[in-house]
Design a protein around this motif. Structure first.
Motif, PDB file in Angstrom:
ATOM      1  N   PRO A 189      -0.033  -0.290   7.630  1.00  0.00           N
ATOM      2  CA  PRO A 189      -1.413  -0.899   6.801  1.00  0.00           C
ATOM      3  C   PRO A 189      -2.354  -1.752   6.892  1.00  0.00           C
ATOM      4  O   PRO A 189      -1.826  -3.068   6.495  1.00  0.00           O
ATOM      5  N   GLN A 190      -3.785  -1.362   6.703  1.00  0.00           N
ATOM      6  CA  GLN A 190      -4.419  -2.316   7.571  1.00  0.00           C
ATOM      7  C   GLN A 190      -5.165  -3.610   6.405  1.00  0.00           C
ATOM      8  O   GLN A 190      -6.324  -4.078   6.252  1.00  0.00           O
ATOM      9  N   SER A 191      -4.734  -2.621   4.813  1.00  0.00           N
ATOM     10  CA  SER A 191      -5.511  -2.867   3.591  1.00  0.00           C
ATOM     11  C   SER A 191      -4.457  -2.157   2.868  1.00  0.00           C
ATOM     12  O   SER A 191      -3.959  -1.875   2.487  1.00  0.00           O
ATOM     13  N   LEU A 192      -5.384  -3.689   1.535  1.00  0.00           N
ATOM     14  CA  LEU A 192      -3.909  -3.457   0.552  1.00  0.00           C
ATOM     15  C   LEU A 192      -4.085  -1.735  -0.453  1.00  0.00           C
ATOM     16  O   LEU A 192      -2.384  -1.495   0.000  1.00  0.00           O
ATOM     17  N   GLU A 193      -4.900  -1.501  -0.167  1.00  0.00           N
ATOM     18  CA  GLU A 193      -5.535  -0.816  -0.960  1.00  0.00           C
ATOM     19  C   GLU A 193      -4.495   0.744  -0.156  1.00  0.00           C
ATOM     20  O   GLU A 193      -3.798   1.560  -0.711  1.00  0.00           O
ATOM     21  N   GLU A 194      -4.763   1.123   1.178  1.00  0.00           N
ATOM     22  CA  GLU A 194      -3.776   1.749   2.442  1.00  0.00           C
ATOM     23  C   GLU A 194      -2.012   1.595   1.772  1.00  0.00           C
ATOM     24  O   GLU A 194      -1.709   2.612   1.428  1.00  0.00           O
ATOM     25  N   ALA A 195      -2.045   0.075   2.091  1.00  0.00           N
ATOM     26  CA  ALA A 195      -0.685  -0.016   1.316  1.00  0.00           C
ATOM     27  C   ALA A 195      -0.203   1.071   0.335  1.00  0.00           C
ATOM     28  O   ALA A 195       1.011   0.754   0.077  1.00  0.00           O
ATOM     29  N   LEU A 196      -0.805   0.765  -0.950  1.00  0.00           N
ATOM     30  CA  LEU A 196      -0.672   1.189  -2.278  1.00  0.00           C
ATOM     31  C   LEU A 196      -0.459   2.910  -2.069  1.00  0.00           C
ATOM     32  O   LEU A 196       0.269   3.375  -2.325  1.00  0.00           O
ATOM     33  N   ARG A 197      -1.466   3.239  -1.706  1.00  0.00           N
ATOM     34  CA  ARG A 197      -1.223   4.939  -0.921  1.00  0.00           C
ATOM     35  C   ARG A 197      -0.217   4.770  -1.284  1.00  0.00           C
ATOM     36  O   ARG A 197       0.715   5.807  -1.078  1.00  0.00           O
ATOM     37  N   LEU A 198       0.920   4.176   0.312  1.00  0.00           N
ATOM     38  CA  LEU A 198       2.070   4.612   1.013  1.00  0.00           C
ATOM     39  C   LEU A 198       2.520   4.290  -0.063  1.00  0.00           C
ATOM     40  O   LEU A 198       3.963   5.068  -0.182  1.00  0.00           O
ATOM     41  N   VAL A 199       3.322   3.670  -0.301  1.00  0.00           N
ATOM     42  CA  VAL A 199       3.963   2.792  -1.359  1.00  0.00           C
ATOM     43  C   VAL A 199       4.496   4.357  -2.182  1.00  0.00           C
ATOM     44  O   VAL A 199       4.993   4.467  -2.645  1.00  0.00           O
ATOM     45  N   THR A 200       3.521   4.938  -2.922  1.00  0.00           N
ATOM     46  CA  THR A 200       2.894   5.655  -4.017  1.00  0.00           C
ATOM     47  C   THR A 200       3.255   7.305  -3.595  1.00  0.00           C
ATOM     48  O   THR A 200       4.451   7.849  -3.475  1.00  0.00           O
ATOM     49  N   GLU A 201       2.939   7.686  -2.130  1.00  0.00           N
ATOM     50  CA  GLU A 201       3.635   8.672  -1.048  1.00  0.00           C
ATOM     51  C   GLU A 201       4.877   8.814  -1.204  1.00  0.00           C
ATOM     52  O   GLU A 201       5.341   9.671  -1.635  1.00  0.00           O
ATOM     53  N   PHE A 202       5.359   7.465  -0.744  1.00  0.00           N
ATOM     54  CA  PHE A 202       6.661   7.923  -0.106  1.00  0.00           C
ATOM     55  C   PHE A 202       7.744   7.549  -1.537  1.00  0.00           C
ATOM     56  O   PHE A 202       9.282   7.835  -1.348  1.00  0.00           O
ATOM     57  N   GLY A 203       7.521   7.106  -2.522  1.00  0.00           N
ATOM     58  CA  GLY A 203       8.407   6.332  -3.833  1.00  0.00           C
ATOM     59  C   GLY A 203       9.745   5.814  -2.814  1.00  0.00           C
ATOM     60  O   GLY A 203       9.898   5.093  -2.381  1.00  0.00           O
ATOM     61  N   GLU A 204      10.808   6.581  -3.658  1.00  0.00           N
ATOM     62  CA  GLU A 204      12.096   5.554  -2.851  1.00  0.00           C
ATOM     63  C   GLU A 204      11.964   6.171  -1.905  1.00  0.00           C
ATOM     64  O   GLU A 204      13.200   5.132  -1.370  1.00  0.00           O
ATOM     65  N   GLU A 205      11.934   6.980  -1.201  1.00  0.00           N
ATOM     66  CA  GLU A 205      12.100   7.182   0.310  1.00  0.00           C
ATOM     67  C   GLU A 205      11.465   5.387   1.415  1.00  0.00           C
ATOM     68  O   GLU A 205      11.815   5.781   2.499  1.00  0.00           O
ATOM     69  N   GLY A 206      10.143   4.969   0.618  1.00  0.00           N
ATOM     70  CA  GLY A 206       9.336   4.201   1.439  1.00  0.00           C
ATOM     71  C   GLY A 206      10.258   2.811   1.518  1.00  0.00           C
ATOM     72  O   GLY A 206      10.703   2.322   0.241  1.00  0.00           O
ATOM     73  N   LYS A 207      10.536   1.884   1.865  1.00  0.00           N
ATOM     74  CA  LYS A 207      10.694   0.164   1.578  1.00  0.00           C
ATOM     75  C   LYS A 207       9.692  -0.814   1.901  1.00  0.00           C
ATOM     76  O   LYS A 207       9.372  -0.177   3.377  1.00  0.00           O
ATOM     77  N   MET A 208       9.397  -1.191   1.733  1.00  0.00           N
ATOM     78  CA  MET A 208       8.097  -2.365   2.135  1.00  0.00           C
ATOM     79  C   MET A 208       8.803  -3.558   2.676  1.00  0.00           C
ATOM     80  O   MET A 208       9.523  -4.121   2.777  1.00  0.00           O
ATOM     81  N   MET A 209       7.971  -3.343   3.197  1.00  0.00           N
ATOM     82  CA  MET A 209       8.982  -4.781   4.312  1.00  0.00           C
ATOM     83  C   MET A 209       7.857  -6.308   4.963  1.00  0.00           C
ATOM     84  O   MET A 209       6.716  -5.813   4.752  1.00  0.00           O
ATOM     85  N   ALA A 210       8.410  -7.344   4.845  1.00  0.00           N
ATOM     86  CA  ALA A 210       7.129  -8.176   4.985  1.00  0.00           C
ATOM     87  C   ALA A 210       7.414  -9.368   6.094  1.00  0.00           C
ATOM     88  O   ALA A 210       7.479  -8.838   6.388  1.00  0.00           O
ATOM     89  N   GLY A 211       8.179  -9.744   5.909  1.00  0.00           N
ATOM     90  CA  GLY A 211       8.796 -10.654   7.243  1.00  0.00           C
ATOM     91  C   GLY A 211       9.918 -10.429   7.486  1.00  0.00           C
ATOM     92  O   GLY A 211      10.252 -10.254   8.861  1.00  0.00           O
ATOM     93  N   GLY A 212      10.672  -9.427   7.179  1.00  0.00           N
ATOM     94  CA  GLY A 212      11.641  -8.811   7.847  1.00  0.00           C
ATOM     95  C   GLY A 212      13.092  -9.634   7.419  1.00  0.00           C
ATOM     96  O   GLY A 212      13.529  -8.728   7.871  1.00  0.00           O
ATOM     97  N   HIS A 213      13.082 -10.436   7.204  1.00  0.00           N
ATOM     98  CA  HIS A 213      14.405 -11.177   6.887  1.00  0.00           C
ATOM     99  C   HIS A 213      15.597 -10.860   6.255  1.00  0.00           C
ATOM    100  O   HIS A 213      16.096 -11.535   6.471  1.00  0.00           O
ATOM    101  N   SER A 214      14.747 -10.327   5.081  1.00  0.00           N
ATOM    102  CA  SER A 214      16.553  -9.506   4.401  1.00  0.00           C
ATOM    103  C   SER A 214      16.378  -8.271   4.282  1.00  0.00           C
ATOM    104  O   SER A 214      17.381  -8.180   4.673  1.00  0.00           O
ATOM    105  N   LEU A 215      15.405  -8.035   4.746  1.00  0.00           N
ATOM    106  CA  LEU A 215      15.593  -6.392   4.588  1.00  0.00           C
ATOM    107  C   LEU A 215      16.182  -5.614   6.465  1.00  0.00           C
ATOM    108  O   LEU A 215      17.606  -4.613   6.193  1.00  0.00           O
ATOM    109  N   LEU A 216      15.451  -5.899   6.923  1.00  0.00           N
ATOM    110  CA  LEU A 216      16.194  -5.748   8.599  1.00  0.00           C
ATOM    111  C   LEU A 216      17.687  -6.061   8.948  1.00  0.00           C
ATOM    112  O   LEU A 216      18.112  -4.802   9.106  1.00  0.00           O
ATOM    113  N   PRO A 217      18.292  -6.571   8.822  1.00  0.00           N
ATOM    114  CA  PRO A 217      19.878  -7.300   8.724  1.00  0.00           C
ATOM    115  C   PRO A 217      19.975  -5.804   7.387  1.00  0.00           C
ATOM    116  O   PRO A 217      21.122  -5.348   7.834  1.00  0.00           O
TER     117      PRO A 217
END
Lengths: 212, 289
Positions: free
Chosen positions: B11-39
């Motif tokens: 997502p290119q904006s917070l608004e878009e990110a919020l929309r995606l997070v709502t849309e995917f619910g449990e099936e989506g995972k947010m990634m920031a730096g990825g250093h906890s999630l990717l491993p």
């Protein structure tokens, strides 16, 4: 006995990698012919891509490379398995050992824990860029002179981390060196040589001796 | 180690990110730096079908001051916090904590917001954030709310963030007068995580008694916590060396203590009291220049 088993699993891993490498090329070739345009368009419109291969552009050592990769492929695997840029090593593959260290916008990062697709738009620098016409960089030269490696597998990561570290800390103390390079591990235990090498490289770089 | 296939969203904006997070619910995972999630994804401990990469939201990468409060965007990296001259002057506890996180490679990509949302029981930020009485902003499609640090850590890797919410910022109250703070840590030598980490902010009143003290502890239990029993012993009292030591002995009171190959529960309990005492002494020294 243990050694034999290890060798066997390493050989297994290699075969697996070769298999994946081959499969990747075939799949991406197929997709390029049929579905790539759709994927690229979707990516442009929605910011949504994958899970199949998608177009990814990487800028590595000043050269632009266009690839077709699944979003789950890491920067390290993209370089090693798809571009044959194999100087950076894959060891722990979980952001601990530092063997895969390369520079992203001049900062050292673990390439095993960055997705290739995340690296789009950033400048990637690897160990391959440090030699010019076969001449070693001051850091490489110092590692060589001070016996700062044994098996050498951690060396490319150490050299990259050290190069970035000395840019920021041209006059490091031993304590700063240990902290600054704390993200890289050497299982042969050549730390004594590495400390000497970093100090010597710092001196050489200050003396303006570019490329040793 | 290769993660399961996933769809990648940038997502290119917070608004878009919020929309995606709502849309995917449990099936989506947010990634920031990825250093906890990717491993975790490589070990297949997590296999989200959708990865929502917040990394391009540069609007969430900032450190600024307004009305004496410091506000830090969730995507600010540990390195940016470590090297911020504003923070060194106004909130030195944060750069002091950032320096202790992982190593240079981790600090260059790991983010404040990612670490807090992940809520690893041995992460450094939770202790610092608790000691500073910080507030954490959560945005959702419906608006935003601020969560007090004390209410944020709910349990093992569990926070007060609700589904559909994105952690977007952290804000910190100004340093009181005659106050000192510090973060002290015993590093696990291999992982760099905290076996114990203690953040302290301590303020003195006119009579040089302890007017305010907040102690955040990480690494000891299933989640970071405020050492309330120690704080109660100290409030309003003159900070003698003996009183600090006696109070610090209660650093792990009522906490279910972790135990692993490196440190038994008993040893961790001991470490907690030693590090809380040392951190109190150092914070006091800094409050009394």
């Amino acid at each position: 006995m243990r050694k034999k088993r290890k060798l066997k699993s390493e050989a297994g891993a290699l075969t697996r990698r070769d298999f994946l490498k081959g499969a990747g090329v075939t799949v991406s070739g197929g997709l390029l012919a049929t579905g790539a345009v759709t994927t690229a368009q979707a990516a442009a419109q929605e910011g949504v891509v994958g899970p199949g291969p998608v177009p990814i552009t990487l800028r590595i050592n000043g050269r632009v490379h266009r690839l077709s990769l699944e979003p789950r492929i890491t920067l390290l695997d993209a370089l090693r398995d798809h571009l044959n840029i194999t100087g950076s090593k894959k060891v722990c593959d979980r952001a601990t050992c530092g063997a895969c260290t390369m520079l992203m916008d001049k900062k050292p990062v673990y390439a095993c824990t960055v997705l290739a697709i995340e690296a789009e738009g950033h400048d990637i620098t690897t160990i391959e860029s440090l030699t010019e016409n076969g001449r070693l960089s001051p850091v490489m030269e110092a590692f060589w002179k001070n016996d700062a490696q044994q098996c050498g597998f951690c060396t490319p990561g150490f050299v990259m981390a050290c190069t970035a570290f000395l840019e920021k800390n041209p006059n490091p103390t031993l304590e700063q060196i240990e902290k600054g390079l704390g993200g890289n591990l050497c299982r042969c235990g050549t730390y004594a040589g590495i400390r000497r090498a970093v100090l010597e490289a710092a001196k050489a770089m200050k003396g303006g001796q570019a490329n040793g | 180690m290769i993660p399961e296939p996933f769809e990648y969203h940038s997502p290119q904006s917070l608004e878009e990110a919020l929309r995606l997070v709502t849309e995917f619910g449990e099936e989506g995972k947010m990634m920031a730096g990825g250093h906890s999630l990717l491993p975790m994804m490589k070990l297949r401990l997590a296999s989200p079908r959708h990865v929502i990469d917040l990394g391009r939201l540069s609007e969430l990468r900032y450190i600024r001051e307004s009305d004496g409060w410091i506000e830090i965007g969730a995507l600010t990296t540990h390195f940016q916090i470590e090297s911020s001259s504003l923070l060194r002057e106004k909130c030195p506890l944060l750069p002091e904590t950032a320096r202790e996180i992982g190593d240079a490679q981790v600090r260059n990509l790991g983010t404040l917001g990612g670490s807090l949302a992940h809520a690893d029981p041995a992460a450094d930020w939770p202790a610092a954030i608790l000691a500073l009485d910080a507030e954490i902003r959560a945005n959702s499609a419906g608006g935003e709310r601020w969560i007090a640090a004390q209410d944020f850590f709910v349990g093992l890797m569990t926070t007060a963030l609700a589904p559909g919410e994105i952690l977007t910022a952290v804000r910190l109250p100004p340093l009181p007068r005659r106050a000192g703070d510090t973060y002290l840590k015993l590093r696990q030598p291999a992982s760099g995580f905290a076996v114990v980490g203690v953040g302290v902010r301590l303020a003195l009143n006119e009579a040089a008694h302890i007017e305010r003290v907040a102690i955040g502890v990480t690494g000891i239990g299933p989640k970071a916590y405020r050492a309330a029993a120690v704080e109660r012993e100290l409030l309003g009292k003159p900070p003698t060396a003996r009183r600090l030591a006696e109070a610090a002995a209660r650093a792990a009171d009522g906490v279910q203590t972790n135990s692993d190959l490196f440190a038994s529960a008993e040893y961790r309990k001991h470490l907690a009291s030693v590090y809380v005492r040392r951190a109190l002494e150092l914070a006091l020294e800094r409050a009394n220049p």
